[in-house]
Motif scaffolding. Structure first.
Motif, mmCIF file in Angstrom:
data_model
loop_
_atom_site.group_PDB
_atom_site.id
_atom_site.type_symbol
_atom_site.label_atom_id
_atom_site.label_comp_id
_atom_site.label_asym_id
_atom_site.label_seq_id
_atom_site.Cartn_x
_atom_site.Cartn_y
_atom_site.Cartn_z
ATOM 1 N N GLN A 95 0.834 -1.206 0.000
ATOM 2 C CA GLN A 95 0.000 0.000 0.000
ATOM 3 C C GLN A 95 0.867 1.255 0.000
ATOM 4 O O GLN A 95 0.598 2.226 -0.714
ATOM 5 C CB GLN A 95 -0.918 0.002 1.223
ATOM 6 N N LYS A 96 1.919 1.236 0.803
ATOM 7 C CA LYS A 96 2.823 2.391 0.862
ATOM 8 C C LYS A 96 3.523 2.605 -0.477
ATOM 9 O O LYS A 96 3.687 3.740 -0.940
ATOM 10 C CB LYS A 96 3.857 2.195 1.973
ATOM 11 N N LYS A 97 3.929 1.483 -1.085
ATOM 12 C CA LYS A 97 4.593 1.574 -2.392
ATOM 13 C C LYS A 97 3.637 2.141 -3.438
ATOM 14 O O LYS A 97 4.019 2.960 -4.284
ATOM 15 C CB LYS A 97 5.098 0.203 -2.811
ATOM 16 N N LYS A 98 2.392 1.719 -3.373
ATOM 17 C CA LYS A 98 1.377 2.198 -4.305
ATOM 18 C C LYS A 98 1.184 3.704 -4.179
ATOM 19 O O LYS A 98 0.968 4.416 -5.175
ATOM 20 C CB LYS A 98 0.059 1.470 -4.028
ATOM 21 N N LEU A 99 1.280 4.212 -2.946
ATOM 22 C CA LEU A 99 1.122 5.650 -2.704
ATOM 23 C C LEU A 99 2.442 6.411 -2.821
ATOM 24 O O LEU A 99 2.488 7.607 -2.586
ATOM 25 C CB LEU A 99 0.528 5.869 -1.300
ATOM 26 N N LYS A 100 3.516 5.674 -3.172
ATOM 27 C CA LYS A 100 4.849 6.254 -3.333
ATOM 28 C C LYS A 100 5.343 6.916 -2.051
ATOM 29 O O LYS A 100 5.912 8.001 -2.060
ATOM 30 C CB LYS A 100 4.862 7.254 -4.489
ATOM 31 N N LEU A 101 5.124 6.222 -0.948
ATOM 32 C CA LEU A 101 5.584 6.706 0.344
ATOM 33 C C LEU A 101 6.950 6.112 0.654
ATOM 34 O O LEU A 101 7.224 4.966 0.296
ATOM 35 C CB LEU A 101 4.609 6.303 1.451
ATOM 36 N N PRO A 102 7.828 6.874 1.317
ATOM 37 C CA PRO A 102 9.126 6.307 1.713
ATOM 38 C C PRO A 102 8.920 5.207 2.747
ATOM 39 O O PRO A 102 7.914 5.168 3.444
ATOM 40 C CB PRO A 102 9.869 7.507 2.313
ATOM 41 N N ARG A 103 9.885 4.290 2.819
ATOM 42 C CA ARG A 103 9.750 3.181 3.761
ATOM 43 C C ARG A 103 9.592 3.656 5.192
ATOM 44 O O ARG A 103 8.784 3.151 5.949
ATOM 45 C CB ARG A 103 10.978 2.265 3.649
ATOM 46 N N GLU A 104 10.396 4.630 5.584
ATOM 47 C CA GLU A 104 10.330 5.155 6.945
ATOM 48 C C GLU A 104 9.627 6.506 6.915
ATOM 49 O O GLU A 104 10.167 7.525 7.308
ATOM 50 C CB GLU A 104 11.745 5.298 7.544
ATOM 51 N N ASP A 105 8.398 6.508 6.415
ATOM 52 C CA ASP A 105 7.666 7.767 6.307
ATOM 53 C C ASP A 105 7.181 8.229 7.672
ATOM 54 O O ASP A 105 6.927 7.436 8.570
ATOM 55 C CB ASP A 105 6.454 7.593 5.377
ATOM 56 N N SER A 106 7.044 9.553 7.808
ATOM 57 C CA SER A 106 6.481 10.113 9.032
ATOM 58 C C SER A 106 4.962 10.045 8.923
ATOM 59 O O SER A 106 4.394 10.082 7.845
ATOM 60 C CB SER A 106 6.922 11.562 9.216
ATOM 61 N N GLY A 107 4.312 9.939 10.034
ATOM 62 C CA GLY A 107 2.864 9.860 10.011
ATOM 63 C C GLY A 107 2.323 9.591 11.399
ATOM 64 O O GLY A 107 3.077 9.491 12.363
ATOM 65 N N TRP A 108 1.036 9.520 11.511
ATOM 66 C CA TRP A 108 0.414 9.249 12.792
ATOM 67 C C TRP A 108 0.623 7.790 13.158
ATOM 68 O O TRP A 108 0.791 6.943 12.287
ATOM 69 C CB TRP A 108 -1.068 9.583 12.736
ATOM 70 N N PRO A 109 0.598 7.478 14.455
ATOM 71 C CA PRO A 109 0.882 6.101 14.883
ATOM 72 C C PRO A 109 -0.038 5.083 14.219
ATOM 73 O O PRO A 109 -1.205 5.339 13.954
ATOM 74 C CB PRO A 109 0.634 6.159 16.397
ATOM 75 N N ILE A 110 0.512 3.930 13.970
ATOM 76 C CA ILE A 110 -0.252 2.834 13.394
ATOM 77 C C ILE A 110 -1.227 2.284 14.436
ATOM 78 O O ILE A 110 -0.904 2.168 15.608
ATOM 79 C CB ILE A 110 0.692 1.717 12.926
ATOM 80 N N MET A 111 -2.440 1.964 13.985
ATOM 81 C CA MET A 111 -3.404 1.272 14.826
ATOM 82 C C MET A 111 -3.447 -0.179 14.373
ATOM 83 O O MET A 111 -3.652 -0.458 13.197
ATOM 84 C CB MET A 111 -4.797 1.895 14.699
ATOM 85 N N THR A 112 -3.197 -1.076 15.296
ATOM 86 C CA THR A 112 -3.248 -2.497 14.994
ATOM 87 C C THR A 112 -4.319 -3.146 15.849
ATOM 88 O O THR A 112 -4.349 -2.946 17.065
ATOM 89 C CB THR A 112 -1.896 -3.174 15.263
ATOM 90 N N SER A 113 -5.199 -3.896 15.222
ATOM 91 C CA SER A 113 -6.311 -4.522 15.937
ATOM 92 C C SER A 113 -6.388 -6.003 15.599
ATOM 93 O O SER A 113 -6.376 -6.390 14.434
ATOM 94 C CB SER A 113 -7.629 -3.835 15.552
ATOM 95 N N TRP A 114 -6.432 -6.820 16.657
ATOM 96 C CA TRP A 114 -6.638 -8.263 16.526
ATOM 97 C C TRP A 114 -7.868 -8.599 17.348
ATOM 98 O O TRP A 114 -7.936 -8.283 18.531
ATOM 99 C CB TRP A 114 -5.439 -9.035 17.082
ATOM 100 N N GLN A 115 -8.830 -9.233 16.737
ATOM 101 C CA GLN A 115 -10.060 -9.546 17.460
ATOM 102 C C GLN A 115 -10.589 -10.911 17.041
ATOM 103 O O GLN A 115 -10.823 -11.158 15.853
ATOM 104 C CB GLN A 115 -11.124 -8.474 17.193
#
Length: 234
Positions: free
Chosen positions: A132-152
Motif C-alpha cells: 500500500q505504501k509503495k502504491k502511494l509512493k511513500l518512503p519506507r520510513e515515512d512520518s505519520g500518525w501512529p499505526i493502529m493495529t487490531s486483533w479480534q
C-alpha cells in the motif's frame, strides 16, 4: 432481626461483581475482581467466590483497567462451544487491540501462545501494508500518525477453530492531503488437543465487496461494518 439479615444479604449480593459473560456449559464466569480489586478481571466458577484465573492489568501495557474504562466494547470473552477454551479480546493501548487464548486443563486455565509469537499472523499484514505504501509512493520510513493495529477473535467456528479478524491502519500526509493506509485480514486458527494453534487459512479482505470470502467471513465482515456504522453514529 429478619430485616437486618435480609438487608445484609442484599448488600453482599450488591457488592458481588456481576458476571459479564458465562461459558456455554454454565460452569464459568468472566467478571470483575472482588471489592477493592476492581482493576482485575477474573474467570471464576459460576455462583462461587472462588477465582480460577486473574486477567491482571499487570500483564498488559497502559493498564487493563484504564483500557477497559476507555473502551469496554473491546474487552470481552469469546467462549469455545465446549467451554474448554476462550479468547480474551482486550485493548491494552490506545492504538492497539489484541487477544489472548486460554485452555482448560483439568480444573486449571492455562494461557496459550500469543498472536505476537507467530509470524503467520503478522507477516501478511506487514507485506500488504508495504504494498500500500509503495502504491502511494511513500518512503519506507515515512512520518505519520501512529499505526493502529487490531486483533479480534470474532467467533469460534467449532470447539477447536477460531476466526480472527486483523486490521492495521496508518494515517499519513501526502502533500496537503491526509491519507489513511489500511489493510485487513481474516485468519482461521486451528487448535490441537494440547492447545497449540496454527493458521489454516489466511485471506485479505478486499477494499470493496466480499469476493473470495467464505460464508463465515462474509457474515463477520457484515457485522463489523454494522458495528463501525453504529460507533460513528454515536
Amino acid at each position: 432481626m429478619f430485616l437486618l439479615v435480609a438487608t445484609s444479604a442484599f448488600a453482599e449480593e450488591q457488592d458481588k461483581p456481576q458476571a459479564r459473560s458465562v461459558s456455554p456449559d454454565g460452569k464459568w464466569e468472566f467478571r470483575g475482581g472482588a471489592a477493592g480489586e476492581q482493576e482485575d478481571f477474573v474467570i471464576a466458577k459460576a455462583g462461587s467466590d472462588e477465582t480460577s484465573l486473574v486477567l491482571s492489568e499487570e500483564e498488559y501495557a497502559d493498564g487493563l483497567a484504564e483500557a477497559l474504562g476507555r473502551a469496554p466494547g473491546y474487552a470481552n470473552i469469546v467462549w469455545a462451544p465446549d467451554s474448554k477454551r476462550f479468547a480474551f479480546n482486550l485493548q491494552p493501548g490506545k492504538a492497539y487491540q489484541t487477544a489472548q487464548f486460554y485452555q482448560l486443563d483439568g480444573d486449571t486455565w492455562r494461557k496459550l501462545d500469543s498472536l505476537e509469537s507467530n509470524t503467520a499472523t503478522f507477516a501478511p499484514l506487514e507485506r500488504s501494508m508495504a504494498k500500500q505504501k509503495k502504491k502511494l509512493k511513500l518512503p519506507r520510513e515515512d512520518s505519520g500518525w501512529p499505526i493502529m493495529t487490531s486483533w479480534q477473535v470474532r467467533k469460534w467456528i467449532d470447539s477447536s477453530t477460531a476466526l480472527l479478524y486483523a486490521r492495521k491502519v496508518k494515517t499519513v500526509e501526502i502533500g496537503d492531503e491526509t491519507e489513511a493506509v489500511s489493510v485487513s485480514f481474516f485468519f482461521t486458527l486451528k487448535f490441537d488437543p494440547a492447545g497449540n494453534w496454527k493458521v489454516t487459512r489466511t485471506f485479505e479482505v478486499p477494499e470493496k465487496g466480499v469476493g473470495g470470502l467464505n460464508a463465515e467471513e462474509r457474515k463477520e465482515i457484515n457485522r463489523i461494518e454494522n458495528e463501525d456504522r453504529e460507533l460513528r453514529s454515536k
